[in-house]
Design a protein around this motif. Structure first.
Motif, PDB file in Angstrom:
ATOM      1  N   THR A  17     100.104  84.115  55.354  1.00 23.39           N
ATOM      2  CA  THR A  17      99.032  83.981  56.822  1.00 23.39           C
ATOM      3  C   THR A  17      98.520  84.875  57.165  1.00 23.39           C
ATOM      4  O   THR A  17      98.265  85.081  58.804  1.00 23.39           O
ATOM      5  N   GLU A 155      86.942  77.038  58.358  1.00 18.07           N
ATOM      6  CA  GLU A 155      87.096  78.203  58.884  1.00 18.07           C
ATOM      7  C   GLU A 155      87.935  77.878  60.890  1.00 18.07           C
ATOM      8  O   GLU A 155      88.709  78.710  61.185  1.00 18.07           O
ATOM      9  N   ILE A 170      96.231  71.993  57.067  1.00 14.48           N
ATOM     10  CA  ILE A 170      95.714  73.253  56.692  1.00 14.48           C
ATOM     11  C   ILE A 170      96.207  73.791  55.071  1.00 14.48           C
ATOM     12  O   ILE A 170      95.462  74.401  54.235  1.00 14.48           O
ATOM     13  N   GLY A 171      96.704  72.881  54.331  1.00 15.96           N
ATOM     14  CA  GLY A 171      97.611  73.175  53.486  1.00 15.96           C
ATOM     15  C   GLY A 171      97.032  71.980  52.357  1.00 15.96           C
ATOM     16  O   GLY A 171      96.810  72.687  51.166  1.00 15.96           O
ATOM     17  N   SER A 174      93.699  74.345  51.965  1.00 15.14           N
ATOM     18  CA  SER A 174      93.166  76.116  51.229  1.00 15.14           C
ATOM     19  C   SER A 174      92.847  76.329  49.986  1.00 15.14           C
ATOM     20  O   SER A 174      92.140  77.994  50.289  1.00 15.14           O
ATOM     21  N   TYR A 179      92.072  82.053  50.636  1.00 14.67           N
ATOM     22  CA  TYR A 179      93.015  82.437  49.790  1.00 14.67           C
ATOM     23  C   TYR A 179      92.599  83.351  48.364  1.00 14.67           C
ATOM     24  O   TYR A 179      92.706  82.433  47.714  1.00 14.67           O
ATOM     25  N   HIS A 182      93.784  80.470  44.791  1.00 11.52           N
ATOM     26  CA  HIS A 182      93.412  79.164  44.431  1.00 11.52           C
ATOM     27  C   HIS A 182      91.617  79.196  43.466  1.00 11.52           C
ATOM     28  O   HIS A 182      91.413  80.066  42.924  1.00 11.52           O
ATOM     29  N   CYS A 249      90.701  67.069  48.222  1.00 10.25           N
ATOM     30  CA  CYS A 249      91.501  68.152  49.469  1.00 10.25           C
ATOM     31  C   CYS A 249      91.153  66.748  50.213  1.00 10.25           C
ATOM     32  O   CYS A 249      90.938  66.534  51.281  1.00 10.25           O
TER      33      CYS A 249
END
Length: 386
Positions: A17, A155, A170-171, A174, A179, A182, A249
Motif C-alpha cells: 500500500t 480509484e 478494497i481487498g 484489488s 497493482y 493481478h 469482484c
C-alpha cells in the motif's frame, strides 16, 4: 552531532500500500533494524513496518493551509514529490494509535545529500513546534507516487471509502486496481489470462511498461519467434481483469452488501420498536438498543452506501474495453535461457495507455483522507486543501 548512515530499504519492510524508499533520514534517532519477536529466529528475522492513518492526534486540527504552505516553502529548493503526516510502526504490534507519528517527505532519488536533508528535516520539525505540534518527527525518504492505468472513477471511490469494512471492499476490488500481481487478459475474444508483474521504465523512453510472461500475451503468434510492435504491426490490446475476475469482484461486494442489508434491517427494526413502543413500557427496558448496536447500525449503513457507489461504477466497466490498459510492445522468444542453464526465457512488455495515467500529484494524508491539488505544477506553488 553524529550522523547516521544511509541504508538500502529491504523490499519486505513495506507492504503493497505504500511506495518503497531507497534511503531515509529521520530527525529523531538513527534507524535500527526491527526484529520480529514472533519469528522462529527473531534475532535474524526483520519485522515489517507498516503505515497507519493518524486517528486522534493534536496535529489534525492544527494541519492548516498556512502550515502546508510554509512546509512547501521549506521544500522549495528540493525535488520533492509529496508530504503528509502519518503513523509508522512495526507490523502486528497494535495498538495502532501508539505508532509514532512522523511528517513523511518524499524526494526524488539522489536529489539531496545527507547534510541538505538534515537541514530541511530540522527546519520542518522546528516549524511543527512553532505550530504547537511537539511529538511529531520528520522523515525524508526517496520515493515517488503516481496513479497507474485504471479507472480513475473507481480509484476515487476507493480513496473516499472510510467505512468499518473498508479493507474488505478494497481487498475485493484489488484485481481491478493498478497493482502488480493481478490478472490481465486479451481485450478481444481470445481466451486466456495471466499475471501482471512489475511496472518498468526503459532508459531514454518516457513510456511506462508492464512486465509479464511471454506466454500470457503470445496470442496466435509463433512462440519461437520474438515480437516487436512496429509501424506495420496490428496492435494487440490487453485489459485488466478477465470477465471471470470482474464478475467475481462484483459478486463478492454484492454478497457483502446483502449481509449489511440483513444487519441493517434487524437493528433498524429493534431501534424502531424501542422508539415507538418499548421506551414507554417499564417491563421492556431491557430491549433498549445498546450504544454498540447503534454505532454498528450507523457503520453498516455507511458501508452499504459506499459499496452501492462502488457497484454502480463497476457496472459501467462491464465491457472489457473500459478496462483496457495498453498494448503489447515486445515479447521475447520462448526458449531456454542462454545465460542461465535450466531457466526459460519467457517475458514480454505491455506499453500502458498514457491517457489512463494521471500526472503525478503532490499528496497529503490526514486521518485516512487524501487531499490533492490537481493543478499544482510548480514546486513553489501554494498547496490548497478543499
Amino acid at each position: 552531532m553524529e550522523m547516521p548512515t544511509f541504508r538500502a530499504t529491504p523490499i519486505d519492510e513495506f507492504n503493497e500500500t505504500v511506495p518503497l524508499s531507497s534511503c531515509a533520514f529521520l530527525t529523531l534517532y538513527p534507524w535500527i533494524k526491527p526484529r520480529d519477536e514472533n519469528a522462529w529466529q527473531p534475532e535474524s528475522t526483520q519485522a515489517r513496518k507498516e503505515y497507519k492513518t493518524i486517528g486522534q492526534h493534536e496535529i489534525v486540527p492544527k494541519w492548516s493551509i498556512d502550515l502546508t504552505e510554509q512546509i512547501v516553502g521549506l521544500l522549495e529548493a528540493s525535488a520533492w514529490n509529496y508530504f503528509f503526516p502519518i503513523r509508522i510502526g512495526i507490523h502486528g504490534n497494535p495498538p495502532h494509535d501508539a505508532y509514532p507519528l512522523v511528517l513523511l517527505i518524499a524526494i526524488e532519488k539522489d536529489s539531496l545529500c545527507w547534510e541538505e536533508a538534515i537541514t530541511i528535516g530540522l527546519a520542518c520539525r522546528h516549524l511543527l513546534r512553532e505550530h504547537g505540534v511537539w511529538d511529531v518527527e520528520v522523515e525524508i525518504q526517496e520515493a515517488r507516487r503516481c496513479d497507474l492505468a485504471a479507472s480513475a472513477e473507481l480509484e476515487a471511490l476507493v480513496e473516499s471509502t472510510t467505512g468499518y469494512n473498508r479493507a474488505t471492499t478494497i481487498g475485493y476490488l484489488s484485481p481491478l486496481l493498478p497493482y502488480p500481481g493481478h490478472s490481465i487478459t486479451y481485450l478481444g475474444k481470445q481466451p486466456g489470462e495471466g499475471t501482471l508483474g512489475l511496472y518498468v521504465r526503459l532508459e531514454g523512453d518516457d513510456s511506462i511498461y508492464g512486465l509479464t510472461c511471454g506466454h500470457v500475451v503470445a496470442g496466435n503468434q509463433p512462440s519461437e519467434a520474438p515480437y516487436r510492435f512496429g509501424p506495420e504491426s496490428q496492435p494487440q490490446y490487453h485489459a485488466q481483469g478477465s470477465m471471470g475476475t470482474f464478475d467475481d469482484c462484483v459478486d463478492k461486494i454484492e454478497t457483502l452488501n446483502q449481509g449489511y442489508q440483513l444487519e441493517i434491517s434487524r437493528l433498524s427494526a429493534k431501534k424502531q420498536r424501542w422508539d415507538e413502543f418499548y421506551c414507554l413500557d417499564e417491563d421492556k427496558q431491557h430491549l433498549c438498543p445498546t450504544e454498540v448496536e447503534l454505532d454498528r447500525l450507523d457503520a453498516y449503513e455507511k458501508d452499504f452506501a459506499d459499496n452501492e457507489g462502488v457497484i454502480d461504477v463497476l457496472r459501467g466497466m462491464e465491457d472489457k474495453s473500459d478496462r483496457r490498459i495498453g498494448q503489447l510492445s515486445f515479447r521475447s522468444a520462448i526458449e531456454l535461457s542462454r545465460r542461465r542453464k535450466g531457466y526459460l526465457k519467457d517475458w514480454a512488455l505491455i506499453e500502458f495507455d498514457r491517457e489512463k495515467f494521471h500526472r503525478p500529484q503532490r499528496t497529503l494524508y490526514t486521518s485516512g483522507k487524501m487531499l490533492r491539488n490537481p493543478v499544482m505544477d510548480q514546486q513553489s506553488a501554494p498547496l490548497t486543501i478543499d
